[in-house]
Design a protein around this motif. Sequence first.
Motif, PDB file in Angstrom:
ATOM      1  N   ASP A   6     -16.980 -67.636   1.497  1.00 15.61           N
ATOM      2  CA  ASP A   6     -18.127 -66.732   1.395  1.00 15.61           C
ATOM      3  C   ASP A   6     -19.225 -67.477   0.638  1.00 15.61           C
ATOM      4  OD1 ASP A   6     -19.329 -64.252   1.854  1.00 15.61           O
ATOM      5  OD2 ASP A   6     -18.690 -63.435  -0.072  1.00 15.61           O
ATOM      6  N   ASN A  28     -24.420 -64.093   3.654  1.00 16.70           N
ATOM      7  CA  ASN A  28     -25.205 -62.852   3.618  1.00 16.70           C
ATOM      8  C   ASN A  28     -26.594 -63.240   3.118  1.00 16.70           C
ATOM      9  OD1 ASN A  28     -25.194 -62.850   0.740  1.00 16.70           O
ATOM     10  ND2 ASN A  28     -23.215 -61.804   0.700  1.00 16.70           N
ATOM     11  N   LYS A  84     -23.738 -60.479  11.788  1.00 14.73           N
ATOM     12  CA  LYS A  84     -23.372 -59.408  10.854  1.00 14.73           C
ATOM     13  C   LYS A  84     -24.431 -58.304  10.895  1.00 14.73           C
ATOM     14  CE  LYS A  84     -21.572 -60.384   6.694  1.00 14.73           C
ATOM     15  NZ  LYS A  84     -21.496 -61.061   5.352  1.00 14.73           N
ATOM     16  N   PHE A 130     -15.476 -54.333   1.515  1.00 13.97           N
ATOM     17  CA  PHE A 130     -15.837 -55.072   0.294  1.00 13.97           C
ATOM     18  C   PHE A 130     -14.916 -54.632  -0.849  1.00 13.97           C
ATOM     19  CE2 PHE A 130     -20.487 -56.673   0.706  1.00 13.97           C
ATOM     20  CZ  PHE A 130     -20.235 -57.160   1.975  1.00 13.97           C
ATOM     21  N   ARG A 133     -16.340 -55.020  -4.798  1.00  9.28           N
ATOM     22  CA  ARG A 133     -17.419 -54.087  -5.169  1.00  9.28           C
ATOM     23  C   ARG A 133     -16.903 -52.663  -5.312  1.00  9.28           C
ATOM     24  NH1 ARG A 133     -23.072 -56.063  -2.335  1.00  9.28           N
ATOM     25  NH2 ARG A 133     -22.702 -58.287  -2.635  1.00  9.28           N
ATOM     26  N   ALA A 164     -13.312 -58.770   2.351  1.00  9.53           N
ATOM     27  CA  ALA A 164     -14.457 -59.446   1.734  1.00  9.53           C
ATOM     28  C   ALA A 164     -14.642 -58.993   0.293  1.00  9.53           C
ATOM     29  CB  ALA A 164     -15.715 -59.149   2.548  1.00  9.53           C
ATOM     30  N   SER A 165     -15.576 -59.672  -0.379  1.00  3.38           N
ATOM     31  CA  SER A 165     -15.836 -59.398  -1.795  1.00  3.38           C
ATOM     32  C   SER A 165     -14.536 -59.545  -2.601  1.00  3.38           C
ATOM     33  CB  SER A 165     -16.440 -57.992  -1.957  1.00  3.38           C
ATOM     34  OG  SER A 165     -16.767 -57.718  -3.296  1.00  3.38           O
ATOM     35  N   ARG A 167     -12.291 -61.277  -5.423  1.00  2.00           N
ATOM     36  CA  ARG A 167     -12.685 -61.819  -6.726  1.00  2.00           C
ATOM     37  C   ARG A 167     -11.633 -62.724  -7.366  1.00  2.00           C
ATOM     38  NH1 ARG A 167     -16.558 -57.758  -8.111  1.00  2.00           N
ATOM     39  NH2 ARG A 167     -17.989 -57.932  -6.363  1.00  2.00           N
TER      40      ARG A 167
END
Length: 231
Positions: A6, A28, A84, A130, A133, A164-165, A167
Amino acid sequence: MKFFLDTANRDEIRQAVALGVLDGITTNPTLVAKEKRPFREHILEICEIVKPGVVNAEVVSTDTEGMLREAHELAGWHPNIVVKVPMTLPGVQALHVLAREGVRVNVTLVFSAAQALIAAKAGAYFVSPFLGRLDDVAQSGLGLLREIVEVYRAYNFPTQILAASLRHPIHVVEAAKMGAHIATMPFKVFEQLFKHPLTDRGLEGFLKDWEKAREVLGEIVEPAGARKGGR
Ligand code: G3P
């Protein structure tokens, strides 16, 4: 499970490609803006670095017409680009048109199983929940992923789940255990997947012991010209 990075940073992408386990890239608008380079040129360069892997590039229009114009442009730049679009009403309308045209679409900014269900029904190629988040607002990102996997399995949706997102490595491993098709992660998390303190400590011990016995052991690769016969 496929691994995507990412990032839009070319150095990070090159380093990951060299490790041989990278399958694609997600970008993004925030990540691309950080690189401060012309968008088209930059995305095409990334396509070359990761080929045959896919590169996800995002539209920035917020109305359906604008998204469709940008999506057609992006999809025409390179065959490995996945477009996207955000999980909004105009985004889903654009997805509906694009999917029928055969354009691969990643529906991004997904925060509920209901949104993921809509994205799959409208023909998304990837759906991007995500996780991090959601964790940030005290909801369970992994819980959402579990729900999406369950719903998609119940109906055999072909949409691939792109976690996604992410951590930390636990996000990646738990997503793999649930069967998410893809994990996209920042370079830092990608690097963390390779590491364990016991690996470092174990190697240190092996090398110390080897060093102590080096005189007897000799070299694995003899210096050029040192072997019998002078080869
Ligand atoms: O690129 C989509 C998503 O992975 C963003 O992650 O770390 O900004 O929440 P993050």
